[in-house]
Motif scaffolding. Sequence first.
Motif, mmCIF file in Angstrom:
data_model
loop_
_atom_site.group_PDB
_atom_site.id
_atom_site.type_symbol
_atom_site.label_atom_id
_atom_site.label_comp_id
_atom_site.label_asym_id
_atom_site.label_seq_id
_atom_site.Cartn_x
_atom_site.Cartn_y
_atom_site.Cartn_z
ATOM 1 N N LYS A 58 0.813 -1.218 0.000
ATOM 2 C CA LYS A 58 0.000 0.000 0.000
ATOM 3 C C LYS A 58 0.846 1.268 0.000
ATOM 4 O O LYS A 58 0.476 2.254 -0.637
ATOM 5 C CB LYS A 58 -0.932 0.014 1.216
ATOM 6 C CG LYS A 58 -2.129 -0.895 1.088
ATOM 7 C CD LYS A 58 -3.071 -0.734 2.260
ATOM 8 C CE LYS A 58 -2.440 -1.239 3.546
ATOM 9 N NZ LYS A 58 -3.318 -1.105 4.703
ATOM 10 N N THR A 59 1.969 1.260 0.732
ATOM 11 C CA THR A 59 2.737 2.498 0.876
ATOM 12 C C THR A 59 3.154 3.066 -0.475
ATOM 13 O O THR A 59 2.982 4.258 -0.738
ATOM 14 C CB THR A 59 3.982 2.274 1.761
ATOM 15 O OG1 THR A 59 3.562 1.815 3.050
ATOM 16 C CG2 THR A 59 4.752 3.576 1.938
ATOM 17 N N VAL A 87 0.176 13.105 4.395
ATOM 18 C CA VAL A 87 -0.102 11.684 4.630
ATOM 19 C C VAL A 87 -0.383 11.502 6.118
ATOM 20 O O VAL A 87 0.487 11.782 6.956
ATOM 21 C CB VAL A 87 1.089 10.796 4.209
ATOM 22 C CG1 VAL A 87 0.745 9.317 4.431
ATOM 23 C CG2 VAL A 87 1.473 11.050 2.760
ATOM 24 N N VAL A 89 -1.330 8.972 9.229
ATOM 25 C CA VAL A 89 -1.257 7.561 9.625
ATOM 26 C C VAL A 89 -1.563 7.440 11.115
ATOM 27 O O VAL A 89 -1.448 8.422 11.856
ATOM 28 C CB VAL A 89 0.145 6.969 9.318
ATOM 29 C CG1 VAL A 89 0.449 7.058 7.837
ATOM 30 C CG2 VAL A 89 1.221 7.684 10.110
ATOM 31 N N VAL A 98 6.586 4.965 6.910
ATOM 32 C CA VAL A 98 6.110 5.572 5.663
ATOM 33 C C VAL A 98 7.054 6.687 5.230
ATOM 34 O O VAL A 98 7.411 6.800 4.046
ATOM 35 C CB VAL A 98 4.670 6.100 5.831
ATOM 36 C CG1 VAL A 98 4.260 6.960 4.637
ATOM 37 C CG2 VAL A 98 3.695 4.942 5.997
ATOM 38 N N VAL A 161 -3.584 11.838 1.890
ATOM 39 C CA VAL A 161 -3.655 10.388 2.023
ATOM 40 C C VAL A 161 -4.052 10.043 3.453
ATOM 41 O O VAL A 161 -3.446 10.544 4.413
ATOM 42 C CB VAL A 161 -2.298 9.717 1.703
ATOM 43 C CG1 VAL A 161 -2.394 8.202 1.938
ATOM 44 C CG2 VAL A 161 -1.872 10.001 0.270
ATOM 45 N N ASP A 163 -4.023 6.774 5.561
ATOM 46 C CA ASP A 163 -3.565 5.384 5.521
ATOM 47 C C ASP A 163 -4.018 4.652 6.776
ATOM 48 O O ASP A 163 -4.012 5.226 7.870
ATOM 49 C CB ASP A 163 -2.031 5.352 5.407
ATOM 50 C CG ASP A 163 -1.508 3.952 5.143
ATOM 51 O OD1 ASP A 163 -2.288 3.121 4.634
ATOM 52 O OD2 ASP A 163 -0.333 3.679 5.439
ATOM 53 N N GLU A 164 -4.372 3.372 6.637
ATOM 54 C CA GLU A 164 -4.872 2.554 7.757
ATOM 55 C C GLU A 164 -6.036 3.265 8.444
ATOM 56 O O GLU A 164 -6.081 3.424 9.667
ATOM 57 C CB GLU A 164 -3.738 2.290 8.773
ATOM 58 C CG GLU A 164 -2.495 1.660 8.173
ATOM 59 C CD GLU A 164 -2.615 0.152 7.978
ATOM 60 O OE1 GLU A 164 -3.722 -0.377 8.187
ATOM 61 O OE2 GLU A 164 -1.617 -0.474 7.621
ATOM 62 N N PHE A 193 -6.905 4.639 2.347
ATOM 63 C CA PHE A 193 -6.580 3.210 2.379
ATOM 64 C C PHE A 193 -7.068 2.605 3.686
ATOM 65 O O PHE A 193 -6.909 3.192 4.762
ATOM 66 C CB PHE A 193 -5.066 2.998 2.259
ATOM 67 C CG PHE A 193 -4.551 3.121 0.857
ATOM 68 C CD1 PHE A 193 -4.353 2.009 0.065
ATOM 69 C CD2 PHE A 193 -4.278 4.369 0.311
ATOM 70 C CE1 PHE A 193 -3.896 2.117 -1.235
ATOM 71 C CE2 PHE A 193 -3.817 4.494 -0.984
ATOM 72 C CZ PHE A 193 -3.623 3.368 -1.756
#
Length: 424
Positions: A58-59, A87, A89, A98, A161, A163-164, A193
């Motif tokens: 994914k990264t 980004v 996270v 990341v 972004v 992420d998770e 994501f």
Amino acid sequence: MSSESPRPTFTELGVAVEITDALEALGINRTFAIQEYTLPIALDGHDFIGQARTGMGKTYGFGVPLLDRVFDSADVAETDGTPRALVIVPTRELAVQVGDDLQRAATNLPLKIFTFYGGTPYEEQIDALKVGVDVVVGTPGRLLDLHKRGALSLDKVAILVLDEADEMLDLGFLPDIEKILRALTHQHQTMLFSATMPGAILTLARSFLNKPVHIRAETSDASATHKTTRQVVFQAHKMDKEAITAKILQSKDRGKTIIFARTKRTAAQVAEDLASRGFSVGSVHGDMGQPAREKSLNAFRTGKIDILVATDVAARGIDVDDVTHVINYQTPDDPMTYVHRIGRTGRAGHNGTAVTLVGYDETLKWTVIDNELELGQPNPPQWFSTSPELLETLDIPEGVTERVGPPTKVLGGTAPRPPRRTRK
């Protein structure tokens, strides 16, 4: 001969040569499924929701198009020291991972990437923003604090972004994320994501994404766990778990291993016990300061230690591809925690082994996990540290003892504990 054609290269998907050269130097040429599906959409600037399990690439699925667009895209303004990409996270460990991955892919690009997270002084982070940062990676709380202080400008962010996203929901970060998103009032691209899609994540996506494409890098009936991970489950007496673990750690071909405990206290106890038996072990749990946690994680990544004992929250974001074994010293509280734990092995095409020790008081928890994930192991056998089935199933040599050498010091723990004395 297989009729399946190889996945396309990053070059074939139109990624800038500066990035593909950097990836090639890392031994990365062809894409993973999530990257193959997301890159064309992301490079065109569209919003999307990417759904894929941890460890499936994914990264770089978001990192490569993000860097490409910030570096050379007509609809992203020239860099001027204020962030063009953000980004977000869930954890400090994942933020560092990341940030490092993006830094490696951007080796040939004139971009400044900086990672922001809590537990560290503000001054260095504020100074970095004053000097200029093009790509910001960070945890929600610290990013929101820096924005409130006026240090982090979001006015020119062209790419966001998340992420998770499901883990950020679990950790209670949703209010902070919504505040950050409300500050991005201008037009921008959003990539979200998540391994799972709870209702709150879908609501968030509908509220803040513009006509997103939903991409799953697997079939709808795919297993929640990696096919490359062998799952071994058995009942173990609480007083015998330490001896069992010591023997599992002597399995043939065992490499880096993560041992999961539910509580900080148990994690510390297990690490100390293994160190007293001579194992090279580190610990990561919530009572440790950030520098100590990073020291343990870096030692694990670089191979200085090959065993890491961790709690669930502390372990989120441990992104190491060559973990051969995961041991659930205590049965997880729910199915998704089980998925996240064993997802630390069998990553990126490697084979892995996940061992779950179900205590006699944990059988109900295991029943829920087994039913939910349809694992087909409703009644795990009872094994002891002396059981021949244990040695045979996990490829443990005959005659191994529970001690491998003199006591060592736990990295991130206390002083070595002397061996236990046994009464003659």
